[in-house]
Design an enzyme around this catalytic site. Structure first.
Site, PDB file in Angstrom:
ATOM      1  N   HIS A 157     -24.887 -13.078 -35.033  1.00 13.41           N
ATOM      2  CA  HIS A 157     -23.509 -12.604 -35.233  1.00 13.41           C
ATOM      3  C   HIS A 157     -23.537 -11.213 -35.870  1.00 13.41           C
ATOM      4  CE1 HIS A 157     -20.893 -15.958 -34.171  1.00 13.41           C
ATOM      5  NE2 HIS A 157     -21.735 -16.805 -34.764  1.00 13.41           N
ATOM      6  N   GLU A 221     -24.806 -26.885 -32.098  1.00 14.21           N
ATOM      7  CA  GLU A 221     -23.442 -26.335 -32.173  1.00 14.21           C
ATOM      8  C   GLU A 221     -22.912 -26.079 -30.768  1.00 14.21           C
ATOM      9  OE1 GLU A 221     -23.737 -22.835 -34.559  1.00 14.21           O
ATOM     10  OE2 GLU A 221     -24.107 -23.927 -36.419  1.00 14.21           O
ATOM     11  N   HIS A 224     -21.424 -22.367 -30.142  1.00 13.46           N
ATOM     12  CA  HIS A 224     -22.165 -21.134 -30.432  1.00 13.46           C
ATOM     13  C   HIS A 224     -22.988 -20.664 -29.233  1.00 13.46           C
ATOM     14  CE1 HIS A 224     -24.276 -18.301 -33.172  1.00 13.46           C
ATOM     15  NE2 HIS A 224     -25.244 -18.434 -32.284  1.00 13.46           N
TER      16      HIS A 224
END
EC number: 3.4.13.22
Length: 243
Positions: A157, A221, A224
């Site tokens: 990120h 996840e 993601h």
């Protein structure tokens, strides 16, 4: 403002001119005529245009450049959780919600979204680029690498190559997914198949489409996705302006 400055200068000229006239009646007539002439001139003035910056075509932007996604498409939805306290941290860590990523990530997202649109859905973003300083703030709140990437190493990120997403209909209704965003448990795992069929189908559509367009998922996840090769990009720490 521009016209006001012009009027002030011309009014001063009228005053200087008329005060120089000895005959009072001539002075009054001259002032009236001058005022009318000035008003005519002012009405004909075209104020200078303020040019707005023109965005470059995405094809002309270097892949490594950070851009705001909404500048290049209005076809996405947003629920940027870290700009609120509706997240696992229970605290707002962004001053305001914006979705920035590197240009190469945006290009891939646009192509993926085009394909999703054919299925009557579109991407909704929970998180995009995250400044490294925010990563440190998150680490201070939850210093657990199982949930938050160590800011020293950085998250993808922080490199502008990761997004947290779900799918919504073109009207904005969320599709059923295994869990809420940032749910840390087996229900969020990709290898968990003990779920209703519609949820499995929605997760599969998200995963297969994103992988087709150059992204890879993480096992734990479902939301993601990382762009292929983004892990090699440098960590960034710029912050966007809040309007």
């Amino acid at each position: 403002m521009f016209k006001n400055r012009v009027w002030a200068l011309l009014a001063m000229a009228i005053f200087v001119f008329t005060t120089g006239c000895k005959d009072e009646s001539k002075s009054i007539n001259t002032a009236a005529n001058a005022k009318q002439a000035v008003e005519t001139v002012i009405d004909s003035i075209i104020e200078p245009k303020v040019e707005q910056p023109v965005l470059k075509s995405l094809e002309d932007v270097a892949d490594s450049t950070f851009v705001r996604l909404s500048d290049y498409s209005d076809g996405f939805a947003y629920d940027l959780r870290y700009a609120t306290d509706n997240n696992f941290l229970k605290e707002q860590v962004y001053d305001c919600g914006e979705c920035y990523t590197r240009a190469k990530t945006v290009k891939a997202l646009l192509k993926a979204n085009e394909e999703f649109n054919k299925h009557g859905v579109k991407i909704k973003f929970y998180d995009c680029y995250r400044p490294n300083s925010v990563q440190y703030k998150m680490w201070k709140i939850v210093p657990n690498p199982q949930y938050v990437a160590n800011p020293v190493k950085g998250s993808i990120h922080n490199k502008g190559g990761a997004v947290d997403i779900t799918l919504v209909t073109l009207e904005g209704e969320e599709l059923n997914m295994p869990s809420d965003f940032d749910f840390f448990g087996k229900r969020a795992y990709h290898d968990n198949f003990d779920l209703p069929q519609d949820i499995l189908d929605n997760r599969k559509l998200l995963k297969e489409t994103m992988e087709k367009h150059g992204f890879w998922s993480t096992r734990t996840e479902w939301w993601h996705y990382n762009l292929q090769g983004a892990s090699h990009d440098p960590i960034a720490n710029f912050k966007w302006d809040c309007e």
